[in-house]
Design a protein around this motif. Structure first.
Motif, PDB file in Angstrom:
ATOM      1  N   PRO A   1       7.602  -3.524   3.217  1.00 18.17           N
ATOM      2  CA  PRO A   1       7.623  -2.299   4.027  1.00 18.17           C
ATOM      3  C   PRO A   1       6.307  -1.545   3.920  1.00 18.17           C
ATOM      4  O   PRO A   1       5.600  -1.627   2.913  1.00 18.17           O
ATOM      5  CB  PRO A   1       8.789  -1.498   3.421  1.00 18.17           C
ATOM      6  N   THR A   2       5.990  -0.790   4.974  1.00 20.57           N
ATOM      7  CA  THR A   2       4.747  -0.030   4.988  1.00 20.57           C
ATOM      8  C   THR A   2       4.846   1.213   4.121  1.00 20.57           C
ATOM      9  O   THR A   2       3.845   1.702   3.611  1.00 20.57           O
ATOM     10  CB  THR A   2       4.414   0.385   6.432  1.00 20.57           C
TER      11      THR A   2
ATOM     12  N   ARG B   1      11.041  -0.951   8.265  1.00 20.20           N
ATOM     13  CA  ARG B   1       9.677  -0.975   7.748  1.00 20.20           C
ATOM     14  C   ARG B   1       9.396   0.189   6.814  1.00 20.20           C
ATOM     15  O   ARG B   1       8.395   0.186   6.100  1.00 20.20           O
ATOM     16  CB  ARG B   1       8.675  -0.941   8.911  1.00 20.20           C
TER      17      ARG B   1
ATOM     18  N   ARG C   1       8.586 -10.040   9.768  1.00 18.42           N
ATOM     19  CA  ARG C   1       8.417  -8.639   9.389  1.00 18.42           C
ATOM     20  C   ARG C   1       9.730  -7.987   8.968  1.00 18.42           C
ATOM     21  O   ARG C   1       9.758  -6.789   8.688  1.00 18.42           O
ATOM     22  CB  ARG C   1       7.803  -7.853  10.553  1.00 18.42           C
TER      23      ARG C   1
END
Length: 482
Positions: A461-462, A122, A96
């Protein structure tokens, strides 16, 4: 997405499948990198890298993992920091977080700084994260300077390397407040070079207009229109090998569309400094002259710079073009069999003469010859057959070692063999070759995600806003860490 291999299978994928594959494999590579760094951290902690001639874990990695020294040092640095940052390490191991993000975070993150670095990574790109890290470091440095100006004084410095194409890359590290002066100075030098080129072009155009009708454009220009050459500026070539193309005559008139670059300006400043040194300090100029000599191998036609970089024969055709108008600063020298023994001193003295030391550095490059070492400072001329054992002070019996490896060779009793072609073989006192060829990988490197837990959406990334309020971000993070 299933694992694919081979160009034929990849070419048959749709655009969406290619995008998913890239993101999935990027996450797998990140997870694999995290596992690799975990191994490096434990290996470093145990000092399992210690062995004959090994100076550090990074030194061992640069040999065994086929890394450049700089990359190896960065691996060790990040590996050590990740052991102190469990949340970052966990996200990295899960795919992640990318290597670029982990590398940036480990430059400033501390175990108890109160910053959620995983969440920050993120919600931003790797470039934004790098900018935030630079902002934090700059702010901390400014605070440290105020607290203790003398201890934290920043000194401008430069580093240089050669890229994959063999081009010189110079990096300047300078305080931000000096940037306007440096950039303005380069701009001023560029403008001066442009003015000089335009003046030469105008003078040449005027000469051509004065040529009588019917006269060939290639007819020689009258001698009274051409200034006599300065003997100090005539290119000097010493012992250029037979068959080597002579230095081309650079066109003194640059194309009108050609404008000077920062590189041209920097080169001109360097040439001016060398000219000034030659005039004001001739003794110093003579001592540093060896740095400007290019040794040419008569058999291959290749040349070696003093720092060990090699130039192919095609580069020699333009070697003097790199110094337009500064002929004589860079010199070519052909190596012959006689050159290899011309400065030998035999048993007359232990210390090599200046000429022998210069030849040694030019042949081998100014670097430590111990396998795997890349140091190029504090070098000693070492007798392969010791002077105490009647070893001569001859080129065939000398090589360069850094001070650390010079000490280790004498203390640990390494056995060195220098071949006639200057290949070096090093063995331990037990006869074990130093820096043996690395073994094969432990497992199939394609099995980076055997459980299939990493998908195309794991690493990206979100949320990522293209705009970044750097001042606000740095201020908030520093306040959290306070």
């Amino acid at each position: 997405m299933e694992s694919v291999s081979g160009l034929s299978k990849v070419s048959g994928l749709s655009d969406d499948e290619l995008a998913d594959g890239i993101c999935s494999w990027a996450g797998r590579v990140a997870a694999g990198m995290a596992q690799l760094l975990a191994l490096v951290a434990e290996f470093d902690r145990r000092e399992a890298w210690a062995g004959p001639g090994m100076l550090s874990c990074a030194h061992w990695l640069s040999w065994q993992a086929a890394l450049s020294p700089g990359t190896a040092r960065e691996w060790v640095r990040v590996a050590r920091q990740l052991t102190e940052l469990p949340a970052v390490r966990t996200a990295f191991e899960a795919g992640r977080m990318s290597w670029s993000q982990a590398r940036a975070i480990t430059r400033v993150a501390e175990p108890d700084d109160g910053v959620d670095w995983v969440e920050l990574a993120r919600h931003g790109s790797a470039d934004q994260l790098e900018r935030i890290v630079r902002g934090i470091r700059r702010t901390k440095h400014a605070e440290a300077v105020q607290a203790d100006p003398e201890e934290t004084a920043y000194r401008m410095r430069t580093r240089h390397r050669y890229d994959a194409d063999g081009n010189l890359v110079v990096t300047i590290y300078a305080p931000a407040e000096d940037a306007p002066v440096i950039l303005a100075g380069l701009a001023a030098q560029r403008a001066e070079l442009d003015r000089q080129r335009e003046a030469r072009a105008a003078a040449a155009a005027a000469v051509r207009e004065d040529v009588p009708a019917g006269t060939s454009e290639e007819a020689p220009i009258a001698a009274d229109r051409v200034p006599a050459p300065d003997p100090e500026q005539v290119p000097v070539l010493r012992d250029v090998p037979a068959g080597t193309p002579g230095p081309p005559v650079a066109d003194p008139i640059a194309p009108e569309s050609s404008r000077a670059t920062d590189g041209d300006a920097l080169l001109d400043l360097a040439c001016a400094a060398l000219d000034s040194q030659r005039t004001a300090h001739p003794e110093i100029a003579r001592r540093t002259r060896a740095h400007l000599v290019v040794q040419v191998d008569p058999l291959s036609g290749w040349a070696r710079l003093r720092d060990g970089e090699l130039l192919p024969p095609t580069s020699l055709k333009a070697v003097l073009k790199t110094l337009p108008g500064r002929g004589g600063i860079l010199r070519l020298r052909r190596l012959t069999a006689a050159d290899l023994t011309a400065h030998d001193l035999g048993r007359s003295t232990r210390e090599p003469s200046l000429a022998l030391r210069e030849l040694l550095g030019s042949l081998d490059g100014e670097r430590c010859r111990f396998p795997g070492c890349t140091r190029h400072t504090k070098l000693h001329a070492h007798h392969v057959v010791y002077w105490a054992d009647d070893g001569p002070t001859d080129l065939s019996n000398l090589l360069l070692l850094c001070s650390r490896h010079h000490t280790l060779v004498h203390q640990l009793g390494f056995h060195l063999v220098l071949r006639p072609d200057r290949r070096l073989e090093v063995h331990t006192p037990d006869g074990i070759p130093v820096l043996r060829h690395p073994g094969q990988p432990w497992a199939d490197p394609t099995q980076l995600d055997p459980t299939g837990r990493i998908s195309a959406g794991t690493l990206p990334p979100t949320h990522c806003d293209a705009r970044l309020d750097l001042g606000y971000a740095v201020a908030v993070l520093l306040q959290q860490a306070a």
